[in-house]
Design a protein around this motif. Structure first.
Motif, PDB file in Angstrom:
ATOM      1  N   TYR A   1      12.534  14.739  -7.404  1.00 56.08           N
ATOM      2  CA  TYR A   1      13.996  14.717  -7.424  1.00 56.08           C
ATOM      3  C   TYR A   1      14.480  13.613  -6.511  1.00 56.08           C
TER       4      TYR A   1
ATOM      5  N   HIS B   1      17.527  12.118  -4.713  1.00 63.79           N
ATOM      6  CA  HIS B   1      18.897  12.415  -4.280  1.00 63.79           C
ATOM      7  C   HIS B   1      19.067  11.855  -2.882  1.00 63.79           C
TER       8      HIS B   1
ATOM      9  N   LYS C   1      21.113  25.973  -5.422  1.00 61.87           N
ATOM     10  CA  LYS C   1      21.568  25.111  -6.508  1.00 61.87           C
ATOM     11  C   LYS C   1      20.431  24.298  -7.116  1.00 61.87           C
TER      12      LYS C   1
ATOM     13  N   SER D   1      19.564  24.464 -11.180  1.00 66.91           N
ATOM     14  CA  SER D   1      20.498  23.796 -12.093  1.00 66.91           C
ATOM     15  C   SER D   1      20.488  22.285 -11.888  1.00 66.91           C
ATOM     16  N   ILE D   2      20.307  21.820 -10.676  1.00 69.28           N
ATOM     17  CA  ILE D   2      20.232  20.370 -10.424  1.00 69.28           C
ATOM     18  C   ILE D   2      18.974  19.789 -11.054  1.00 69.28           C
TER      19      ILE D   2
ATOM     20  N   GLN E   1      17.305  20.918 -13.583  1.00 65.42           N
ATOM     21  CA  GLN E   1      17.424  20.958 -15.037  1.00 65.42           C
ATOM     22  C   GLN E   1      18.281  19.799 -15.543  1.00 65.42           C
ATOM     23  N   SER E   2      19.332  19.466 -14.834  1.00 66.78           N
ATOM     24  CA  SER E   2      20.219  18.398 -15.297  1.00 66.78           C
ATOM     25  C   SER E   2      19.660  17.000 -14.987  1.00 66.78           C
ATOM     26  N   THR E   3      18.802  16.866 -13.967  1.00 65.90           N
ATOM     27  CA  THR E   3      18.297  15.545 -13.608  1.00 65.90           C
ATOM     28  C   THR E   3      16.900  15.262 -14.132  1.00 65.90           C
ATOM     29  N   GLN E   4      16.183  16.261 -14.616  1.00 71.53           N
ATOM     30  CA  GLN E   4      14.808  16.085 -15.099  1.00 71.53           C
ATOM     31  C   GLN E   4      14.662  16.635 -16.515  1.00 71.53           C
ATOM     32  N   PRO E   5      15.441  16.158 -17.485  1.00 72.54           N
ATOM     33  CA  PRO E   5      15.377  16.741 -18.831  1.00 72.54           C
ATOM     34  C   PRO E   5      14.048  16.520 -19.548  1.00 72.54           C
TER      35      PRO E   5
END
Length: 56
Positions: free
Chosen positions: A34, A36, A44, A47-48, A50-54
């Motif tokens: 990740y 960031h 969190k 959900s983070i 899932q949205s950044t590592q599709p």
């Protein structure tokens, strides 16, 4: 003889990994870090990730 496939998934606040293995071989293994600029709240993280590592 029937093969048994195992799916392993691990997520932390900074890393997400997944692998598919049998009793004798590694079929696929992927790790994504990740990226960031600041820390994230542990609650969190799912959900983070899932949205950044599709791709995983």
């Amino acid at each position: 003889m029937k093969n048994t496939f195992i799916l392993g998934i691990e997520g932390t606040a900074w890393n997400l990994s997944a692998a598919i293995v049998t009793e004798t071989e590694i079929i696929a293994e992927v790790t994504e870090t990740y990226k960031h600029s600041r820390g994230i709240h542990p609650g969190k993280q799912p959900s983070i990730m899932q949205s950044t590592q599709p791709a995983l």
